[in-house]
Design a protein around this motif. Sequence first.
Motif, PDB file in Angstrom:
ATOM      1  N   ALA A  30       0.833  -1.204   0.000  1.00 15.39           N
ATOM      2  CA  ALA A  30       0.000   0.000   0.000  1.00 15.39           C
ATOM      3  C   ALA A  30       0.867   1.254   0.000  1.00 15.39           C
ATOM      4  O   ALA A  30       0.606   2.215  -0.747  1.00 15.39           O
ATOM      5  N   GLN A  31       1.908   1.240   0.826  1.00 12.40           N
ATOM      6  CA  GLN A  31       2.792   2.406   0.887  1.00 12.40           C
ATOM      7  C   GLN A  31       3.525   2.619  -0.431  1.00 12.40           C
ATOM      8  O   GLN A  31       3.699   3.759  -0.880  1.00 12.40           O
ATOM      9  N   LEU A  32       3.941   1.530  -1.070  1.00 14.30           N
ATOM     10  CA  LEU A  32       4.623   1.643  -2.359  1.00 14.30           C
ATOM     11  C   LEU A  32       3.687   2.219  -3.414  1.00 14.30           C
ATOM     12  O   LEU A  32       4.049   3.143  -4.155  1.00 14.30           O
ATOM     13  N   ALA A  33       2.470   1.683  -3.491  1.00 13.84           N
ATOM     14  CA  ALA A  33       1.502   2.172  -4.479  1.00 13.84           C
ATOM     15  C   ALA A  33       1.166   3.638  -4.229  1.00 13.84           C
ATOM     16  O   ALA A  33       1.107   4.447  -5.172  1.00 13.84           O
ATOM     17  N   ASP A  34       0.961   3.995  -2.964  1.00 12.99           N
ATOM     18  CA  ASP A  34       0.603   5.383  -2.646  1.00 12.99           C
ATOM     19  C   ASP A  34       1.761   6.337  -2.932  1.00 12.99           C
ATOM     20  O   ASP A  34       1.539   7.490  -3.343  1.00 12.99           O
ATOM     21  N   LYS A  35       2.992   5.871  -2.747  1.00 13.90           N
ATOM     22  CA  LYS A  35       4.158   6.696  -3.082  1.00 13.90           C
ATOM     23  C   LYS A  35       4.201   6.952  -4.588  1.00 13.90           C
ATOM     24  O   LYS A  35       4.449   8.079  -5.040  1.00 13.90           O
ATOM     25  N   ARG A  36       3.961   5.903  -5.356  1.00  9.54           N
ATOM     26  CA  ARG A  36       3.932   6.060  -6.819  1.00  9.54           C
ATOM     27  C   ARG A  36       2.812   7.004  -7.251  1.00  9.54           C
ATOM     28  O   ARG A  36       2.983   7.825  -8.156  1.00  9.54           O
ATOM     29  N   THR A  37       1.660   6.888  -6.588  1.00  5.79           N
ATOM     30  CA  THR A  37       0.536   7.768  -6.905  1.00  5.79           C
ATOM     31  C   THR A  37       0.887   9.227  -6.592  1.00  5.79           C
ATOM     32  O   THR A  37       0.609  10.124  -7.402  1.00  5.79           O
ATOM     33  N   ALA A  38       1.498   9.454  -5.435  1.00  7.92           N
ATOM     34  CA  ALA A  38       1.866  10.823  -5.053  1.00  7.92           C
ATOM     35  C   ALA A  38       2.838  11.433  -6.058  1.00  7.92           C
ATOM     36  O   ALA A  38       2.702  12.597  -6.455  1.00  7.92           O
ATOM     37  N   GLU A  39       3.819  10.646  -6.463  1.00 10.02           N
ATOM     38  CA  GLU A  39       4.811  11.135  -7.443  1.00 10.02           C
ATOM     39  C   GLU A  39       4.150  11.402  -8.793  1.00 10.02           C
ATOM     40  O   GLU A  39       4.476  12.389  -9.479  1.00 10.02           O
ATOM     41  N   PHE A  40       3.214  10.541  -9.181  1.00  7.73           N
ATOM     42  CA  PHE A  40       2.492  10.676 -10.443  1.00  7.73           C
ATOM     43  C   PHE A  40       1.677  11.959 -10.464  1.00  7.73           C
ATOM     44  O   PHE A  40       1.709  12.739 -11.439  1.00  7.73           O
ATOM     45  N   PHE A  41       0.946  12.209  -9.381  1.00  9.73           N
ATOM     46  CA  PHE A  41       0.135  13.431  -9.325  1.00  9.73           C
ATOM     47  C   PHE A  41       1.012  14.673  -9.240  1.00  9.73           C
ATOM     48  O   PHE A  41       0.714  15.704  -9.853  1.00  9.73           O
ATOM     49  N   ALA A  42       2.111  14.592  -8.503  1.00 10.62           N
ATOM     50  CA  ALA A  42       3.017  15.742  -8.415  1.00 10.62           C
ATOM     51  C   ALA A  42       3.562  16.102  -9.795  1.00 10.62           C
ATOM     52  O   ALA A  42       3.695  17.291 -10.146  1.00 10.62           O
ATOM     53  N   ALA A  43       3.856  15.084 -10.596  1.00  8.56           N
ATOM     54  CA  ALA A  43       4.415  15.329 -11.941  1.00  8.56           C
ATOM     55  C   ALA A  43       3.370  15.819 -12.927  1.00  8.56           C
ATOM     56  O   ALA A  43       3.682  16.626 -13.806  1.00  8.56           O
ATOM     57  N   ASN A  44       2.123  15.361 -12.777  1.00  8.42           N
ATOM     58  CA  ASN A  44       1.108  15.640 -13.799  1.00  8.42           C
ATOM     59  C   ASN A  44       0.067  16.683 -13.414  1.00  8.42           C
ATOM     60  O   ASN A  44      -0.642  17.194 -14.285  1.00  8.42           O
ATOM     61  N   LEU A  45      -0.027  16.997 -12.128  1.00  9.03           N
ATOM     62  CA  LEU A  45      -0.965  18.018 -11.702  1.00  9.03           C
ATOM     63  C   LEU A  45      -0.268  19.280 -11.203  1.00  9.03           C
ATOM     64  O   LEU A  45      -0.881  20.333 -11.086  1.00  9.03           O
ATOM     65  N   GLY A  46       1.040  19.150 -10.884  1.00  8.86           N
ATOM     66  CA  GLY A  46       1.789  20.320 -10.432  1.00  8.86           C
ATOM     67  C   GLY A  46       1.622  20.583  -8.950  1.00  8.86           C
ATOM     68  O   GLY A  46       0.912  19.916  -8.252  1.00  8.86           O
TER      69      GLY A  46
END
Length: 231
Positions: A215-231
């Motif tokens: 869960a922590q790994l997936a959520d980390k990837r999600t956070a990085e994804f949103f940071a890159a694509n939503l600003g």
Amino acid sequence: MSTLTIDALDETGSFSAYVARPEGTPRAAIIVIQEIFGVNDGIRQKCEDFAQEGYLAIAPDLFWRLEPGIELDADVPEQFQQALDLFGKFDQDKGIADIESTIQVARAELGGGKVGAVGFCLGGRLAYMTAARTDIDASVAYYAVGIDGLLDEKHAIAKPLMLHIPVADHFVPPEVQAKMHEGLDGHPKVTLFDYPGEDHGFAAELGKRRSEEAAQLADKRTAEFFAANLG
């Protein structure tokens, strides 16, 4: 507890949405799309977590046409069955329309700006559909169900989409996962991550389904994804 009332696009009524607001100006908005268990404590916690990261987070009550405000517990067998029954009755096209109206409300709250979506289980399927059918800026799907039946919509996905796939998902058998990879691995906007040994619901905030490390790994990837694509 903060809520919004959102008008349905087809003018048949309105529905509530849970809202978590960050301190200061939001960096973007994220629509949190429920599982089959409604906007329950786990989904509200997801919203609060995104608000802590600086996002305006909104979780619309997508079951409002069936049972407004319903909250179910995945660990209670009778409630799990009730959730499956609601899933069977749920009109997914109307659900996407409700997500579309939520996107519009989020953009209005931001005064413009980017909006992402993240969904779990049924919500993961809806996040994929949202990526294909709306102008959402970025989407994430956790343990999405039935994506093999939606692969003919993949050409409409124009903005980044990430899928988290538990390899031991008893709702998404290996042959379906194989079709997901076959259909989407080469898509320039889609990223798939496999989680060996993990089952459906592994990233649930609360309850027995959660698998902490994955869960922590997936959520980390999600956070990085949103940071890159939503600003």
